[in-house]
Motif scaffolding. Structure first.
Motif, mmCIF file in Angstrom:
data_model
loop_
_atom_site.group_PDB
_atom_site.id
_atom_site.type_symbol
_atom_site.label_atom_id
_atom_site.label_comp_id
_atom_site.label_asym_id
_atom_site.label_seq_id
_atom_site.Cartn_x
_atom_site.Cartn_y
_atom_site.Cartn_z
ATOM 1 N N ARG A 77 -5.544 2.956 -5.941
ATOM 2 C CA ARG A 77 -4.612 2.721 -7.046
ATOM 3 C C ARG A 77 -3.351 3.577 -6.882
ATOM 4 O O ARG A 77 -2.232 3.121 -7.163
ATOM 5 N N ALA A 78 -3.520 4.819 -6.442
ATOM 6 C CA ALA A 78 -2.368 5.687 -6.215
ATOM 7 C C ALA A 78 -1.481 5.129 -5.107
ATOM 8 O O ALA A 78 -0.246 5.116 -5.228
ATOM 9 N N ASP A 79 -2.104 4.662 -4.033
ATOM 10 C CA ASP A 79 -1.336 4.082 -2.930
ATOM 11 C C ASP A 79 -0.536 2.874 -3.398
ATOM 12 O O ASP A 79 0.637 2.696 -3.041
ATOM 13 N N GLU A 80 -1.174 2.029 -4.182
ATOM 14 C CA GLU A 80 -0.495 0.832 -4.666
ATOM 15 C C GLU A 80 0.695 1.174 -5.551
ATOM 16 O O GLU A 80 1.708 0.466 -5.559
ATOM 17 N N ALA A 81 0.584 2.260 -6.305
ATOM 18 C CA ALA A 81 1.660 2.659 -7.209
ATOM 19 C C ALA A 81 2.680 3.578 -6.543
ATOM 20 O O ALA A 81 3.715 3.906 -7.153
ATOM 21 N N GLY A 82 2.401 4.034 -5.316
ATOM 22 C CA GLY A 82 3.318 4.932 -4.624
ATOM 23 C C GLY A 82 3.336 6.337 -5.187
ATOM 24 O O GLY A 82 4.327 7.065 -5.053
ATOM 25 N N VAL A 83 2.218 6.738 -5.830
ATOM 26 C CA VAL A 83 2.103 8.103 -6.353
ATOM 27 C C VAL A 83 1.012 8.827 -5.575
ATOM 28 O O VAL A 83 0.312 8.234 -4.746
ATOM 29 N N ILE A 119 -12.076 16.465 -0.176
ATOM 30 C CA ILE A 119 -11.459 17.371 -1.149
ATOM 31 C C ILE A 119 -10.245 18.038 -0.505
ATOM 32 O O ILE A 119 -10.314 18.531 0.622
ATOM 33 N N ASP A 120 -9.141 18.049 -1.231
ATOM 34 C CA ASP A 120 -7.877 18.527 -0.675
ATOM 35 C C ASP A 120 -7.700 20.030 -0.794
ATOM 36 O O ASP A 120 -7.050 20.648 0.054
ATOM 37 N N THR A 178 3.016 15.992 0.134
ATOM 38 C CA THR A 178 2.180 14.904 -0.360
ATOM 39 C C THR A 178 2.519 13.585 0.331
ATOM 40 O O THR A 178 3.618 13.403 0.853
ATOM 41 N N LYS A 179 1.574 12.671 0.283
ATOM 42 C CA LYS A 179 1.632 11.425 1.056
ATOM 43 C C LYS A 179 2.789 10.525 0.655
ATOM 44 O O LYS A 179 3.525 10.024 1.515
ATOM 45 N N HIS A 180 2.949 10.284 -0.622
ATOM 46 C CA HIS A 180 3.928 9.295 -1.080
ATOM 47 C C HIS A 180 5.198 9.922 -1.638
ATOM 48 O O HIS A 180 6.301 9.508 -1.285
ATOM 49 N N GLN A 181 5.056 10.897 -2.510
ATOM 50 C CA GLN A 181 6.220 11.492 -3.160
ATOM 51 C C GLN A 181 6.918 12.533 -2.283
ATOM 52 O O GLN A 181 8.028 12.961 -2.594
#
Length: 654
Positions: A77-83, A119-120, A178-181
């Motif tokens: 869901r995060a990937d789809e929203a770009g968050v 876990i990050d 972070t991956k997207h932001q």
């Protein structure tokens, strides 16, 4: 919150592909949605081996495999929203459940089961350090399992082969994007100023650590759009304030997301408009959620313009219906292959450990804190009236009058009506509690020990000279009275200050519930709505941000305070109403206690000797008791004797 923001989870359907096979099914509840942000976090803490979930409690019956599936869906869901979505764990993964405690060596299955979650940022808790072999496994198993994601900002390990003191992991802090932001994160992982650790570990006081050159470099030289502080530290403990103040002194505008543990409560604390802490409960009942919005990219050395930062939090009940709701899945689409494999591995481990072996049948529920500790339905009444007098008996001193003192923190969970299993023994009292005693202590002295243990001021004053040389305004005492009680007791918000005072054993305030929160079912909805399912009893949290943090809306539960310790008096002579000289008080007693509180008992005796009762009735000074006066009272752990009592007294099959 409006009526439209509350949903009712769909009715229970087949869950054969998830949860443990013997877990009770979850029940539907009115739900509050998660508030997604620019960067989002899932947080676990103080899981204490409960990775099979709560098999007897519908609201928390999902397992670690289900959490793995849930996290995978939330990442999608995060990937789809770009968050962005990060997973956090703040320690105390051990001690508290048969899945961890019943194996030899301990944790034979749980280290691998836990490591299946990606876990990050992760750190240690104090329970990873009480025993030397547990600290060894933390260093040699957990740290490699999470590689550079494991942070040990103030925790070192002493290598047994070289004797050298080295960081528990190679990372004191972590920087990443972070991956997207593409936000620059500077993360730390702390432990509170713990002093009860085994000799192969070293905990540096937080107030010293924030003065270290590496920490000063991290907060002043590393590019940071967001500081993430994780810690096995209560959200309202002074150590977090020390870290916050150190960061804020150098970075007045940079947002700080703080993830707390240790206190076993759901809580959120407002440090300032750009700094918030969340604590996410205990025993894998809760998956914490925090989101942060308004974070801006900055370049090192540039001034950051003030911008509004928005934090949101939820406390997610660990059950499948809620996990479906938040991940937009159902019973068919929720389970992932990875999650189901972990669920199967947990079931196999429980079977291998024979955790369902029944020792007897509890005739009723006995509550840890849902009833006053003097109530017949309290675990502590059961202990004081039956288990301690009947199970803690040394054959060669069975006729000697004795006082048996145990700390309430030695007990950690409720006993439910029904099968008392091998698993139950570890759930109720997971610790290696050894039974010690001092023989033939004058009763006039021994009878006052409980009052001292349950009254903070005098004993702390007597121990002031032992105060750590590292103490600051948020310093620690060499001995902390709070260690004797359950963590929940002293970790609530200021409005609950009554839990932070010290209680005499007969304090009437302990007969009143501390934490009942009369939370509205939902805003703007008819409370007589007959389509809404009955509310399940559970958490109704009140934190710095209000009363809408729990994802599932519950019927509030009462929670009562506890003294530090309770005692049972055994084999005392009977008083004679016709003869005032026959008081029913023995001249001497065997003073029996758990090894965990030995230092507190000796400190109380020393205080009484020096301050409270300087001389015995005959005018002679009381003996000064030391460790040399303490002997073993019984072989084996307390839980061994507890189990034998259950086998003898609760024989009936369920």
């Amino acid at each position: 919150m409006t009526a439209a923001s509350v949903a009712i989870v769909a009715a229970f359907v087949s869950l054969a592909q998830a949860m443990q096979p013997l877990a009770v099914p979850p029940l539907p509840a009115p739900m509050r949605s998660l508030q997604w942000g620019q960067i989002n976090f899932l947080h676990t803490t103080d899981t204490h081996g409960w990775h099979a979930g709560h098999l007897q409690e519908s609201q928390y019956s999902a397992d670690w495999g289900d959490y793995i599936s849930f996290a995978d869906h939330m990442r999608r869901r995060a990937d789809e929203a770009g968050v962005d979505l990060l997973l956090i764990d703040t320690g105390d993964r051990v001690e508290g459940n048969g899945l961890y405690d019943a194996s030899t060596p301990k944790g034979q299955y749980t280290y691998d089961i836990f490591s299946q979650q990606n876990i990050d940022i992760i750190c240690s808790g104090n329970h990873e350090l009480y025993q030397a072999d547990t600290a060894d496994r933390e260093h040699h198993l957990t740290v490699p399992n999470f590689a550079s994601h494991y942070l040990a900002s103030n925790l070192d390990y002493i290598d047994p082969t070289t004797g050298k003191q080295v960081p528990m992991s190679e990372k004191r802090y972590r920087t990443f994007q972070t991956k997207h932001q593409k936000l620059n994160i500077v993360a730390f992982g702390f432990l509170f100023n713990f002093t009860g650790n085994a000799a192969n570990s070293v905990v540096q006081p937080v107030q010293q650590t924030v003065q270290e050159p590496w920490f000063r470099h991290a907060i002043s030289k590393e590019p940071a759009d967001l500081f993430v502080v994780i810690g096995h530290v209560g959200a309202r403990m002074g150590e977090l304030h020390a870290i916050y103040r150190a960061i804020r002194a150098v970075n007045p505008e940079t947002p700080i997301a703080i993830f707390a543990g240790h206190a076993h409560v759901r809580d959120a604390v407002h440090f300032d408009d750009k700094a918030v802490a969340i604590a996410s409960g205990r025993y894998f009942e809760t998956i914490g959620w925090m989101s942060v919005s308004g974070v801006e990219r900055t370049e090192i050395g540039s001034a950051q313009a003030p911008s509004p930062i928005k934090f949101a939090r939820r406390y997610i009940d660990n059950n499948l219906l809620g996990l479906y709701y938040h991940s937009s899945t159902n019973a068919t689409t929720f389970p992932t292959d990875h999650g189901m494999n972990v669920t199967a591995a947990i079931a196999t481990a429980r079977s291998d450990l024979n955790l369902e072996a029944s020792y007897g049948c509890a005739p009723q529920n006995y509550w840890l804190q849902r009833r006053p500790y003097t109530n017949p339905s309290s675990v502590f009444s059961l202990l004081r009236n039956h288990i301690l007098p009947e199970a803690i008996v040394r054959a060669d001193r069975a006729g000697v009058p004795r006082i048996i003192i145990i700390n309430t923190g030695a007990m950690r969970f409720d006993i439910f009506r029904g099968a008392f299993t091998r698993d139950t023994t570890f759930i109720v009292s997971p610790f290696i509690s050894l039974v010690r005693y001092i023989p033939d202590v004058p009763y006039a002295l021994a009878r006052k020990v409980l009052t001292i243990l349950n009254s903070q001021g005098p004993i702390l004053s007597a121990m002031a000279k032992e105060k750590s040389s590292a103490s600051t305004d948020f310093g620690t005492e060499a001995m902390d009275w709070r260690e004797m009680c359950v963590p929940e007791q002293y970790s609530m918000r200021k409005e609950d200050s009554r839990v932070s005072k010290h209680f005499d054993s007969d304090d009437a305030s302990l007969q009143k519930p501390l934490f009942v929160r009369q939370v509205a079912v939902e805003d703007g909805t008819d409370s007589d709505d007959t389509t809404r399912p009955p509310l399940v009893a559970g958490y109704t949290t009140w934190d710095d941000f209000g009363q809408d943090g729990d994802d599932a809306i519950h019927e509030p539960l009462p929670r009562y305070g506890l003294p530090n310790c309770i005692q049972a008096e055994v084999n005392f002579p009977a008083a004679d109403a016709a003869d005032a000289s026959v008081t029913g008080e023995p001249e001497t007693v065997d003073l029996v206690f758990f090894d965990f509180i030995q230092r507190f008992v000796l400190a109380a005796l020393a205080y009484l000797e020096q301050n409270g009762s300087a001389t015995a009735p005959d005018g002679e000074p009381y003996k000064h008791y030391t460790d040399a006066d303490v002997e073993s009272y019984l072989e084996g752990k307390f839980t061994d004797h507890f189990t034998e009592w259950v086998k003898h007294n609760w024989k009936s099959k369920c």
